[in-house]
Design a protein around this motif. Structure first.
Motif, PDB file in Angstrom:
ATOM      1  N   ALA A   1       0.829  -1.208   0.000  1.00 59.66           N
ATOM      2  CA  ALA A   1       0.000   0.000   0.000  1.00 59.66           C
ATOM      3  C   ALA A   1       0.860   1.253   0.000  1.00 59.66           C
ATOM      4  CB  ALA A   1      -0.927  -0.007   1.216  1.00 59.66           C
ATOM      5  N   ALA A   2       1.966   1.245   0.733  1.00 59.28           N
ATOM      6  CA  ALA A   2       2.864   2.406   0.752  1.00 59.28           C
ATOM      7  C   ALA A   2       3.532   2.598  -0.600  1.00 59.28           C
ATOM      8  CB  ALA A   2       3.910   2.229   1.850  1.00 59.28           C
ATOM      9  N   TYR A   3       3.895   1.496  -1.260  1.00 58.06           N
ATOM     10  CA  TYR A   3       4.529   1.607  -2.579  1.00 58.06           C
ATOM     11  C   TYR A   3       3.589   2.252  -3.593  1.00 58.06           C
ATOM     12  CZ  TYR A   3       6.563   0.181  -7.038  1.00 58.06           C
ATOM     13  OH  TYR A   3       7.062   0.178  -8.316  1.00 58.06           O
ATOM     14  N   ALA A   4       2.301   1.965  -3.478  1.00 57.63           N
ATOM     15  CA  ALA A   4       1.322   2.547  -4.396  1.00 57.63           C
ATOM     16  C   ALA A   4       0.840   3.921  -3.954  1.00 57.63           C
ATOM     17  CB  ALA A   4       0.121   1.609  -4.542  1.00 57.63           C
ATOM     18  N   GLY A   5       1.267   4.385  -2.783  1.00 54.12           N
ATOM     19  CA  GLY A   5       0.788   5.666  -2.285  1.00 54.12           C
ATOM     20  C   GLY A   5      -0.637   5.610  -1.793  1.00 54.12           C
ATOM     21  N   LEU A   6      -1.096   4.417  -1.424  1.00 56.33           N
ATOM     22  CA  LEU A   6      -2.470   4.232  -0.954  1.00 56.33           C
ATOM     23  C   LEU A   6      -2.541   3.969   0.542  1.00 56.33           C
ATOM     24  CD1 LEU A   6      -3.866   2.016  -3.859  1.00 56.33           C
ATOM     25  CD2 LEU A   6      -4.494   4.384  -3.356  1.00 56.33           C
ATOM     26  N   ALA A   7      -1.411   4.144   1.234  1.00 53.15           N
ATOM     27  CA  ALA A   7      -1.407   3.932   2.678  1.00 53.15           C
ATOM     28  C   ALA A   7      -2.050   5.124   3.384  1.00 53.15           C
ATOM     29  CB  ALA A   7       0.030   3.738   3.174  1.00 53.15           C
ATOM     30  N   PRO A   8      -2.858   4.876   4.426  1.00 56.38           N
ATOM     31  CA  PRO A   8      -3.478   5.989   5.157  1.00 56.38           C
ATOM     32  C   PRO A   8      -2.449   6.799   5.922  1.00 56.38           C
ATOM     33  CG  PRO A   8      -3.895   3.898   6.267  1.00 56.38           C
ATOM     34  CD  PRO A   8      -3.238   3.560   4.964  1.00 56.38           C
ATOM     35  N   THR A   9      -2.768   8.075   6.150  1.00 58.10           N
ATOM     36  CA  THR A   9      -1.857   8.978   6.843  1.00 58.10           C
ATOM     37  C   THR A   9      -2.577   9.587   8.034  1.00 58.10           C
ATOM     38  OG1 THR A   9      -0.885   9.509   4.691  1.00 58.10           O
ATOM     39  CG2 THR A   9      -0.247  10.903   6.552  1.00 58.10           C
ATOM     40  N   PRO A  10      -2.404   9.030   9.234  1.00 56.75           N
ATOM     41  CA  PRO A  10      -3.110   9.570  10.398  1.00 56.75           C
ATOM     42  C   PRO A  10      -2.445  10.841  10.929  1.00 56.75           C
ATOM     43  CG  PRO A  10      -1.751   7.721  11.053  1.00 56.75           C
ATOM     44  CD  PRO A  10      -1.639   7.824   9.554  1.00 56.75           C
ATOM     45  N   TRP A  11      -3.218  11.645  11.646  1.00 55.38           N
ATOM     46  CA  TRP A  11      -2.718  12.833  12.336  1.00 55.38           C
ATOM     47  C   TRP A  11      -3.260  12.771  13.752  1.00 55.38           C
ATOM     48  CZ3 TRP A  11       0.403  17.013  11.000  1.00 55.38           C
ATOM     49  CH2 TRP A  11       0.431  18.072  11.907  1.00 55.38           C
ATOM     50  N   GLN A  12      -2.373  12.452  14.683  1.00 52.56           N
ATOM     51  CA  GLN A  12      -2.774  12.297  16.069  1.00 52.56           C
ATOM     52  C   GLN A  12      -1.854  13.108  16.965  1.00 52.56           C
ATOM     53  OE1 GLN A  12      -2.690   8.095  16.823  1.00 52.56           O
ATOM     54  NE2 GLN A  12      -4.502   7.662  15.585  1.00 52.56           N
ATOM     55  N   SER A  13      -2.443  13.939  17.807  1.00 52.44           N
ATOM     56  CA  SER A  13      -1.680  14.739  18.758  1.00 52.44           C
ATOM     57  C   SER A  13      -2.595  15.067  19.930  1.00 52.44           C
ATOM     58  CB  SER A  13      -1.170  16.028  18.103  1.00 52.44           C
ATOM     59  OG  SER A  13      -0.454  16.817  19.043  1.00 52.44           O
ATOM     60  N   GLY A  14      -2.293  14.489  21.085  1.00 53.08           N
ATOM     61  CA  GLY A  14      -3.150  14.718  22.237  1.00 53.08           C
ATOM     62  C   GLY A  14      -4.535  14.160  21.998  1.00 53.08           C
TER      63      GLY A  14
END
Length: 388
Positions: A292-305
């Motif tokens: 999934a990362a190779y295809a650019g289809l991996a999710p990108t979370p944003w977590q802070s506090g």
């Protein structure tokens, strides 16, 4: 140890106990900047410039660095190099490996940079950053950057056919739009440059005012029709090559048959099969996350506090593979209505869910399912195969 001594150590240059000569290459169209760090040189990074493409000069420079290190320490050291993946492709990497050099290629987007609003950026600073990144990577920090796995010459050449077809189709579309735009200015709306009788219809064209086309315009469009006909010949030759490449009979064995196995599914044609196989599915991946990362289809979370949200896919991988997977996902919904993936998509969108992010998520699931099929023989649940 005093506090003053601790401050001195914290401010010292990068320390390394690795017995090698490390160097980075900052490559451009005109020059190569070589930044090196040799044992016994007081941890001083040296920088030298070579004309772009001067491989003999680079090898000569490395020989001089080796001789100087031997003169200082009395020992010989291997070389370890790093360069960014970019315009020069992988020929330098292969040339260095033939010389016995440990060559590494890094994804430039993965190298950490300053977060200042206005950060300094020069080739000199970039060369030092690459060298420090290489040192950290060789010390055993695998997450300091993302190293690229270079394809073999055969694997790289395999992709050329599908990529050439994309270029040819793009040129054809531009020429057709140009011709239609020129004719539209004279009130002609029904001319189709791709029809077999285009020449006869073009010779009989008259403007909306009942006049013949101006001579220079007629000559210009005639030359564009010549180019379209040449492109059509090239597309036909390209498709013949594609058909020969995927003519291997399908096989139930893992990864045997390649693209031909992909065409066993209803809705997967030769174009889809060729691109999917040549752009990614021929590779070996350790797990689905890597794929999934190779295809650019991996999710990108944003977590802070207490903040936790999803930013969407990374889009940092192979753009052709990502695009073709989204297109194939829409075709999959049409041709595989009873498959588990289609049912999952319908369930997610029937209550008013957004179809765009859902189809991207389905593209990731479908890519992983196809990868498991071609390498492990795992059939997609509910998928319909083509008749023999």
């Amino acid at each position: 140890m005093s506090t003053e001594d601790c401050d001195i150590i914290a401010q010292a240059p990068v320390q390394t106990t690795l017995a090698a000569i490390f160097f980075s290459m900052e490559l451009s169209r005109s020059t190569w900047l070589i930044t090196s760090l040799s044992p016994g040189d007081g941890e001083k990074m040296s920088k030298r410039t070579l004309p772009a493409g001067d491989l003999a000069g680079l090898l000569s420079l490395l020989q001089r660095l080796s001789e100087k290190a031997r003169a200082r320490t009395g020992e010989s050291y291997p070389f370890v190099s790093i360069q960014e993946a970019g315009l020069d492709g992988f020929w330098i990497h292969r040339a260095l490996e033939q010389e016995g050099i440990d060559s590494n290629i890094v994804d430039p987007a993965s190298v950490a940079t300053s977060r200042r609003r206005r950060r300094a950026k020069t080739d000199r600073l970039d060369g030092e950053t690459l060298l420090r990144t290489l040192l950290a990577y060789k010390r055993g920090d695998p997450r300091i950057c993302a190293m690229v796995k270079p394809p073999s010459p055969e694997e790289e050449d395999r992709r050329r056919n599908s990529r050439e077809r994309r270029v040819l189709i793009g040129e054809r579309v531009r020429l057709i739009n140009r011709i239609k735009g020129l004719l539209f200015c004279h009130g002609i709306r029904d001319f189709q440059p791709l029809k077999a009788d285009r020449r006869a219809r073009f010779d009989a064209l008259i403007t909306a005012a009942g006049e013949l086309l101006p001579p220079h315009l007629r000559a210009e469009i005639g030359r564009m029709l010549d180019r379209i006909e040449l492109i059509l010949q090239h597309v036909k030759a390209n498709e013949a090559t594609r058909d020969a490449m995927i003519a291997t009979p399908p096989s139930v064995e893992a990864s045997a048959g390649g693209a031909a196995n992909l065409m066993m599914f209803r809705g997967v044609g030769p174009d889809f099969a060729e691109i999917l196989w040549s752009e990614g599915l021929y590779r070996r991946f350790d797990n689905r996350r890597q794929l999934a990362a190779y295809a650019g289809l991996a999710p990108t979370p944003w977590q802070s506090g207490n903040v936790s949200r999803e930013q969407g896919v990374s889009q940092a991988g192979n753009p052709r593979l990502r695009t073709i997977m989204v297109q194939l996902s829409w075709f999959w919904l049409l041709h595989q209505p009873d498959s588990a993936l289609t049912r999952w998509f319908r369930e997610r969108t029937k209550a008013g869910g957004r179809s765009k992010p859902t189809i991207v998520a389905m593209a990731r699931k479908l890519l992983i399912a196809l990868w498991k099929f071609v390498h492990d023989g795992v059939v997609i649940e509910g998928a319909v195969m083509k008749r023999a």
